[in-house]
Motif scaffolding. Structure first.
Motif, mmCIF file in Angstrom:
data_model
loop_
_atom_site.group_PDB
_atom_site.id
_atom_site.type_symbol
_atom_site.label_atom_id
_atom_site.label_comp_id
_atom_site.label_asym_id
_atom_site.label_seq_id
_atom_site.Cartn_x
_atom_site.Cartn_y
_atom_site.Cartn_z
ATOM 1 N N SER A 240 -7.596 3.436 2.861
ATOM 2 C CA SER A 240 -8.014 2.971 1.544
ATOM 3 C C SER A 240 -9.392 3.518 1.175
ATOM 4 C CB SER A 240 -7.964 1.447 1.476
ATOM 5 O OG SER A 240 -8.547 0.915 2.626
ATOM 6 N N LYS A 241 -10.254 3.755 2.176
ATOM 7 C CA LYS A 241 -11.577 4.318 1.855
ATOM 8 C C LYS A 241 -11.540 5.842 1.801
ATOM 9 C CE LYS A 241 -14.368 0.490 3.425
ATOM 10 N NZ LYS A 241 -13.741 -0.157 4.614
ATOM 11 N N PRO B 116 0.804 -1.230 0.000
ATOM 12 C CA PRO B 116 0.000 0.000 0.000
ATOM 13 C C PRO B 116 0.835 1.277 0.000
ATOM 14 C CG PRO B 116 -0.463 -1.344 1.968
ATOM 15 C CD PRO B 116 0.528 -2.091 1.165
ATOM 16 N N ARG C 236 0.727 4.009 -3.052
ATOM 17 C CA ARG C 236 0.396 5.419 -2.813
ATOM 18 C C ARG C 236 1.512 6.336 -3.331
ATOM 19 N NH1 ARG C 236 -2.999 8.383 0.568
ATOM 20 N NH2 ARG C 236 -4.324 6.569 0.269
#
Ligand code: 5CA
Ligand code: ZN
Length: 410
Positions: A293-294, A89, A93
């Motif tokens: 992530s949301k 992740p 990003r």
């Protein structure tokens, strides 16, 4: 890695007892920490790509209360926290936003440190990044080879290294999931149950061989980088040893992360990995779990920038039991501001003795870190103190206790 400065913890005139906490593995309240000496705590740290939201803050605050309870019981604390400073992740990003992954990690870790200082959260003695632990991880995988549980996936292009979790002693005794649920959650939380060539779908990656455009390090396993779970297993074993007191984190880590860590640690040492597994509930916002992530985040730094008193943020979080799942609203903060103002009014006033309130706060925290009950005890004392005959020293003892036990600086 450098942690953050340690705030002073006032010493109180009397001592509390050892706290009991809810252990996920046994489902029971257990006495935590040794009878004397040093309590050993591992709390899973951030993946530094978008820190620090109120969910993170809530989790670190929960285990800050545990440390404070241990210190109050006269124990030392050896506290270790990792930083997952290389993982999918974070790399994704960095690519999306066009920054170097190392710069993104450094910047977010620094922001996290300043948030932890503002919230008066005690730092770990060992604050350890995954990147600086590559040698530890490789050594642990090499050690695990003798168990027969380490293998390369049957994939000619990328024969990555896996741990045969499903054959490991004690697997699924931390989360108590059945295999079907474990498979589903594994897929949702960074696992790869569908990957062909594994011995079992629940086996977990321990060393990912080099991929184009991704960071990697040379090792006896080939050029590559660590898997997620083995990172925490290696760091915890190195800095705390086997069978340490508490492995902690949010409840999203019950499975697969802490189950995999426990299986790897136990397979490597023949001893239990941790004595207890303690998990904080999930903080939500606008109907969903708060997550990077949301993107439904309320950041501690945003609130601070808007002029919010960090002690009000701390009180807003403490008003919820650490194991509850709950949803953040602005009303939480408004109520915390009022409470902080009420608590500050009695500072310097002549008040009745604080000891009965201190005993009640201790009893609440010793009972599975029941912060809402502790706040209620302080509220009751503050309400009874206003306009009461008494002595100014009592108010000073009150302020010291609220700082030492709840970390709220008045
Ligand atoms: N680096 C891994 C652990 S090794 C990791 O989970 N990083 S994290 O940045 O996603 O989360 C850091 C900590 O905050 C973990 O303990 C996680 O369980 C906790 N956490 C994440 N989201 C929430 C949330 N919404 N509410 C409460 N705790 C949360
Ligand atoms: Zn971890």
């Amino acid at each position: 890695m450098k942690a953050w400065p340690r705030p002073a913890v006032p010493t109180l005139e009397t001592r509390g007892g050892r706290p009991r906490v809810h252990d996920t593995a046994t489902g029971a309240l257990v006495e935590s920490g040794p009878v004397e000496g040093s309590a050993r705590l591992y709390v899973c740290g951030i993946t530094p790509y978008d820190a620090t939201h109120l969910g993170h803050a809530n989790t670190y605050l929960a285990f800050d209360l545990l440390q404070r309870a241990w210190l109050d019981a006269g124990l030392d604390v050896t506290y270790t926290q990792n930083v997952t400073d290389v993982d999918d992740p974070l790399l994704e990003r960095a690519t999306q936003t066009g920054v170097e992954w190392e710069d993104l990690a450094d910047e977010q870790v620094e922001l996290f440190r300043t948030d932890m200082v503002a919230l008066n959260i005690l730092p770990p003695a060992h604050y350890v990044g995954a990147v600086e632990s590559i040698d530890l991880v490789v050594a642990l995988i090499e050690r695990l080879k003798s168990t027969g549980l380490i293998y390369q996936v049957d994939d000619a292009d990328h024969p990555d290294w896996y741990f045969a979790t499903s054959q490991a002693p004690g697997f699924l005794t931390e989360s108590h999931l059945d295999v079907e649920a474990a498979l589903r959650i594994f897929g949702e939380r960074g696992g790869d149950p569908e990957r062909p060539g594994k011995r079992d779908p629940l086996d977990c990656l321990v060393w990912l061989l080099e991929r184009p455009g991704e960071p990697s390090w040379p090792s006896t396993l080939g050029q590559g980088r660590p898997g997620w779970h083995i990172e925490c297993t290696a760091i915890a074993l190195e800095y705390l040893g086997e069978n340490f007191d508490v492995q902690a984190g949010g409840s999203d880590l019950i499975f697969p992360h802490h189950e995999m860590c426990a299986a790897e640690g136990t397979a490597a040492t023949g001893e239990p990995f941790a004595r207890a597994y303690v998990h904080a509930g999930m903080v939500g916002y606008e109907g969903e779990k708060m997550s990077k992530s949301k993107g439904n985040l309320v950041l501690v730094s945003q609130l601070r920038k808007a002029g919010e008193d960090p002690m009000a943020i701390r009180l807003a979080l403490l008003a919820h039991h650490y194991r509850d799942d709950w949803e953040w609203t602005d009303a939480d903060l408004a109520a915390a501001r009022d409470r902080l103002a009420r608590w500050r009014v009695v500072l310097g006033a002549a008040t009745p003795p604080a000891q009965p309130m201190i005993d009640a706060v201790r009893a609440a925290l010793a009972n599975d870190l029941d912060a809402p009950a502790a706040l209620a005890a302080v509220d009751a004392w503050v309400a009874s103190a206003s306009g009461h005959e008494g002595a100014a020293e009592n108010a000073a003892s009150y302020a010291r206790a609220v700082d030492a036990l709840l970390g709220v600086r008045l």
